[in-house]
Design an enzyme around this catalytic site. Structure first.
Site, PDB file in Angstrom:
ATOM      1  N   GLU A 353      17.207   4.646  -8.889  1.00 12.95           N
ATOM      2  CA  GLU A 353      17.079   4.742 -10.312  1.00 12.95           C
ATOM      3  C   GLU A 353      18.225   4.749 -11.099  1.00 12.95           C
ATOM      4  O   GLU A 353      18.328   4.114 -12.360  1.00 12.95           O
ATOM      5  CB  GLU A 353      16.182   6.030 -10.762  1.00 12.95           C
ATOM      6  CG  GLU A 353      15.728   6.075 -12.195  1.00 12.95           C
ATOM      7  CD  GLU A 353      14.584   7.323 -12.418  1.00 12.95           C
ATOM      8  OE1 GLU A 353      13.390   7.042 -12.452  1.00 12.95           O
ATOM      9  OE2 GLU A 353      15.106   8.233 -12.799  1.00 12.95           O
ATOM     10  N   HIS A 384      12.011   5.577  17.158  1.00 17.46           N
ATOM     11  CA  HIS A 384      10.726   4.861  17.954  1.00 17.46           C
ATOM     12  C   HIS A 384      10.167   4.337  16.643  1.00 17.46           C
ATOM     13  O   HIS A 384       8.851   3.878  16.940  1.00 17.46           O
ATOM     14  CB  HIS A 384       9.805   6.228  18.580  1.00 17.46           C
ATOM     15  CG  HIS A 384      10.422   6.722  19.563  1.00 17.46           C
ATOM     16  ND1 HIS A 384      10.694   6.223  20.863  1.00 17.46           N
ATOM     17  CD2 HIS A 384      11.447   7.752  19.601  1.00 17.46           C
ATOM     18  CE1 HIS A 384      11.197   7.184  21.692  1.00 17.46           C
ATOM     19  NE2 HIS A 384      12.027   7.908  21.090  1.00 17.46           N
ATOM     20  N   LYS A 510       5.154   2.743 -18.121  1.00 12.44           N
ATOM     21  CA  LYS A 510       4.357   3.772 -18.786  1.00 12.44           C
ATOM     22  C   LYS A 510       3.499   3.641 -20.021  1.00 12.44           C
ATOM     23  O   LYS A 510       2.415   3.630 -20.216  1.00 12.44           O
ATOM     24  CB  LYS A 510       5.247   4.810 -19.199  1.00 12.44           C
ATOM     25  CG  LYS A 510       6.053   5.493 -17.911  1.00 12.44           C
ATOM     26  CD  LYS A 510       6.950   6.761 -18.612  1.00 12.44           C
ATOM     27  CE  LYS A 510       7.864   7.230 -17.489  1.00 12.44           C
ATOM     28  NZ  LYS A 510       8.804   8.414 -17.958  1.00 12.44           N
TER      29      LYS A 510
END
Length: 549
Positions: A353, A384, A510
């Site tokens: 950000e 793994h 938004k």
């Protein structure tokens, strides 16, 4: 218009240098400079930072420091610590470092005594959490609070939940914490499962309280509380960081339970502010003070150390070296501590950000790649899962290994003769060694490996890593680790000429979500969307929700 760093002699010198040494193997670099294993390392506070396994020479480091000076890193650093408005797009100071200044420090910004303000809030937080932890503060039924639920998102969630997980061993007052961030109702439902309203306190954490997710979750949490205890109970079961008095009064929060912070603190830099109230409630104000002191140790190192001995600056410059000269796109963060399981996610917001920008601070386009993609998992889980790509893949992925000499928990190994922590850390050291030096085809063939299998087992090495080793994961060490990365982000942003402290890229989504909500929920078939893909998706969603398409 500011100077383009890629047009400077310092950048060109690094480009020429990369052409000379870019293909050199770490095996060769260590052979040519055997002392690098101990000399290319720094101790900062409790952190021992080994950067010797990077594809750099001492000449590389000199040239990177020259680049930093050409970009004005030292001047920009001093401007940040002095409270100058280096967040230019929002005309704000950038003073997360002030949140951890000691009480006797002096810093006046825009006519305001910043240190006094910070410690006033810390004192109020301490008084409030003391009452919670002692049982003096009780809920509406007179019972002790045993769980705090932090409702926030982004910096109001990622920091607190990461630090809470890291410092869970310091919980000593019978209070635990849960964290709600996602507007998906499954998150809130799961976090409230098994809780008793009478013993639960909500902390609504949001810098601006314009975030739909936090507002929605807070409203739903209030309903859960009042359904059980009534409206009058809200004042005894909620807190707000920072205060928004009109909303908080309507919500029912007692003004004594509201704790402020300032517009010079970015959300992703706010875990050491009132946003950390949930952490303080669990570990206590004394441990929280140790946490802040850890930040300050690294702040002072970054502020005062010469660039050649400045750990955040060097690590940021090395990250830029890989991004801009080797074409690396990501950095893996690999803590060999399960208590740091959320650290990579926290760093994703902090770094991406901050530095995920395509224009410079003056509004002109950048001329080089910016922003490292941070990701990772705790060791040995990652071994793994994705280490195969780190060892034998075609992409260069520099990695940061973080480990501790003393465990927070330990158990004997399966045969009862050893320590599971020693087993964990043997993997830490082995992985950095194999990533760096690998194993050649000749060495594999000499072990009797069939010729057709040898190519599949070759470990090319030359994969760069930083090793960060501390004695133990303490509140101070967590603060030191966070600050170490904060100042790396700053260093890279200065070189790239970007504003690392705004985040305009999150705003349009938004706004569009607010516009689309009534389209999804309306009783009538909606008007066509501006693109056919979104239009088809919306209509399919409405159909499956039983609404006219």
């Amino acid at each position: 218009m500011s100077a383009d760093i890629t047009e400077t002699p310092a950048w060109q010198a690094l480009s020429d240098h990369h052409a000379e040494i870019g293909d050199r193997h770490l095996t060769e670099l260590f052979a040519d400079d055997p002392a690098r294993g101990t000399e290319l390392a720094l101790t900062v506070g409790d952190l021992y930072i080994d950067y010797s396994k990077h594809r750099v020479t001492r000449r590389t480091l000199d040239l990177l420091v020259d680049l930093a000076r050409a970009a004005g890193l030292e001047e920009r650093r001093d401007a940040m610590f002095a409270g100058e408005h280096i967040n230019t797009s929002e005309d704000r100071a950038v003073l997360h470092t002030a949140l951890r200044l000691p009480r006797d420090a002096k810093l006046v910004v825009d006519g305001q005594d910043v240190v006094a303000d910070v410690h006033d809030v810390l004192d109020r937080m301490g008084d409030f959490t003391d009452r919670l932890r002692s049982g003096e503060w009780t809920g509406a039924t007179g019972e002790r609070i045993t769980t705090v639920v932090n409702i926030g998102i982004g910096g109001s969630d990622l920091g607190p939940v990461m630090v809470y997980d890291a410092l869970r061993h310091y919980a000593d007052a019978g209070i635990s914490a849960r964290f709600v961030s996602n507007v998906d109702p499954a998150d809130l439902v799961a976090k409230l499962d098994g809780l008793e309203p009478a013993k639960t306190l909500f902390i609504v954490a949001s810098k601006t309280f314009s975030t739909l997710e936090t507002l929605t979750n807070a409203t739903a949490a209030r309903r859960w509380l009042t359904d059980a205890l009534g409206d009058a109970a809200v004042a005894k079961h909620s807190s707000r960081c920072p205060p928004t008095r009109s909303w908080s009064t309507k919500f029912g929060i007692n003004t004594d339970n509201m704790f402020g912070f300032w517009d010079w603190v970015g959300g992703r830099y706010s875990v050491d502010s009132a946003i950390g109230l949930s952490v303080m409630a669990v570990i206590g104000k004394e441990r929280f003070a140790e946490f802040l002191a850890g930040f300050h140790i690294v702040d002072e190192h970054f502020r005062t150390a010469p660039l050649h001995q400045n750990a955040p600056a060097l690590l940021g410059l090395i990250g830029l070296w890989y991004s801009n000269f080797f074409g690396a796109q990501s950095r893996a963060v690999l803590p060999y501590s399960n208590d740091l399981s959320r650290f990579a996610a926290y760093l994703q917001q902090l770094t991406m950000e901050s530095n995920g920008k395509s224009v410079r601070a003056d509004g002109t386009p950048v001329s080089t790649d910016t922003g490292e993609i941070f990701w990772g998992e705790p060791g040995t889980n990652g071994q793994h899962a994705f280490y195969q790509l780190l060892h034998q893949g075609t992409r260069l992925v520099p990695a940061d290994f973080i480990g501790f000499s003393q465990p927070t928990d330990d158990l004997p190994t399966a045969d009862g003769t050893g320590s599971m922590h020693d087993l964990l850390m043997s993997n830490f050291f082995a992985q950095t060694q194999v990533l760096a030096f690998g194993k050649t085809a000749d060495a594999i063939a000499s072990e009797g490996t069939p010729a057709d299998v040898v190519p599949h087992k070759v470990m090319p090495g030359n994969r760069p890593t930083t090793s960060i080793l501390a004695t133990k994961l303490t509140p101070s060490v967590v603060g030191q680790l966070i600050a170490l990365y904060e100042h790396q982000v700053f260093t890279e942003g200065v070189i790239w000429g970007i504003d690392s402290f705004d985040q305009w890229g999150v705003e349009l989504g938004k706004t569009q979500a607010k516009a689309l909500l009534p389209v999804l929920t309306g009783d009538k078939s909606p008007a066509a969307q501006s693109d056919t893909s979104t239009d088809a998706l919306v209509r399919r969603y409405r159909t499956e929700r039983g609404r006219p398409a």
